[in-house]
Scaffold this motif. Structure first.
Motif, PDB file in Angstrom:
ATOM      1  N   PHE A  16      -9.523  -4.091   4.799  1.00 21.17           N
ATOM      2  CA  PHE A  16      -8.085  -4.178   4.590  1.00 21.17           C
ATOM      3  C   PHE A  16      -7.505  -5.208   5.552  1.00 21.17           C
ATOM      4  N   LYS A  17      -6.449  -5.892   5.089  1.00 22.93           N
ATOM      5  CA  LYS A  17      -5.761  -6.880   5.921  1.00 22.93           C
ATOM      6  C   LYS A  17      -4.266  -6.722   5.705  1.00 22.93           C
ATOM      7  N   GLY A  18      -3.525  -6.626   6.806  1.00 23.24           N
ATOM      8  CA  GLY A  18      -2.072  -6.525   6.723  1.00 23.24           C
ATOM      9  C   GLY A  18      -1.570  -5.217   7.289  1.00 23.24           C
ATOM     10  N   GLU A  19      -0.598  -4.635   6.622  1.00 24.79           N
ATOM     11  CA  GLU A  19       0.043  -3.412   7.089  1.00 24.79           C
ATOM     12  C   GLU A  19      -0.269  -2.247   6.153  1.00 24.79           C
ATOM     13  N   MET A  20      -0.815  -1.176   6.729  1.00 27.96           N
ATOM     14  CA  MET A  20      -1.088   0.043   5.964  1.00 27.96           C
ATOM     15  C   MET A  20       0.092   0.989   6.197  1.00 27.96           C
ATOM     16  N   THR A  21       1.101   0.832   5.362  1.00 32.99           N
ATOM     17  CA  THR A  21       2.327   1.600   5.546  1.00 32.99           C
ATOM     18  C   THR A  21       2.781   2.198   4.218  1.00 32.99           C
ATOM     19  N   ARG A  22       3.809   2.992   4.321  1.00 32.68           N
ATOM     20  CA  ARG A  22       4.398   3.627   3.129  1.00 32.68           C
ATOM     21  C   ARG A  22       4.743   2.583   2.057  1.00 32.68           C
ATOM     22  N   ALA A  23       5.138   1.401   2.506  1.00 34.38           N
ATOM     23  CA  ALA A  23       5.547   0.347   1.574  1.00 34.38           C
ATOM     24  C   ALA A  23       4.372  -0.329   0.872  1.00 34.38           C
ATOM     25  N   ALA A  59      -2.872   8.719   5.568  1.00 38.49           N
ATOM     26  CA  ALA A  59      -2.924   9.572   4.373  1.00 38.49           C
ATOM     27  C   ALA A  59      -3.736   8.905   3.262  1.00 38.49           C
ATOM     28  N   LEU A  60      -3.617   7.595   3.119  1.00 35.63           N
ATOM     29  CA  LEU A  60      -4.420   6.865   2.132  1.00 35.63           C
ATOM     30  C   LEU A  60      -5.911   7.086   2.382  1.00 35.63           C
ATOM     31  N   LEU A  61      -6.324   6.981   3.631  1.00 32.45           N
ATOM     32  CA  LEU A  61      -7.739   7.139   3.944  1.00 32.45           C
ATOM     33  C   LEU A  61      -8.193   8.587   3.805  1.00 32.45           C
TER      34      LEU A  61
END
Length: 100
Positions: A16-23, A59-61
């Motif tokens: 993954f690259k970037g932001e792992m956020t709600r958005a 939560a995704l993971l």
């Protein structure tokens, strides 16, 4: 600029690259069929290029872990940030998300 999260799958390793956020995580979860293959026994998720993570990223993971367990596949996490580890610890998920 809006937050973005991209992924790349190579040699049973999902990066993954970037932001792992709600958005960002909902779109990535919807694309899971593009990066998961049947019969896979192990998936390593590399978080080295993740700039920011919030509880939705964790939560995704956790959801991915549940999904993979249903398909007899093990999830391993590599290169988690201190921020990621802190959120996992506070949420009680330390024993669920195994590091490489």
């Amino acid at each position: 600029m809006s937050a973005q999260l991209s992924w790349e799958m190579a040699d049973k390793k999902l990066s993954f690259k970037g932001e792992m956020t709600r958005a960002t995580v909902a779109r990535v979860w919807q694309e899971r069929d593009d990066w998961l293959t049947d019969g896979q026994e192990q998936l390593t998720v590399d978080l080295e290029a993740v700039d920011h993570v919030d509880s939705a990223g964790v939560a995704l993971l956790l959801q991915l872990k549940k999904y993979l367990m249903q398909h007899q596949c093990e999830l391993l996490i590599s290169n988690p940030s201190q921020q990621f580890d802190a959120i996992v610890e506070v949420s009680g998920g330390t024993s669920l998300l195994k590091h490489v």
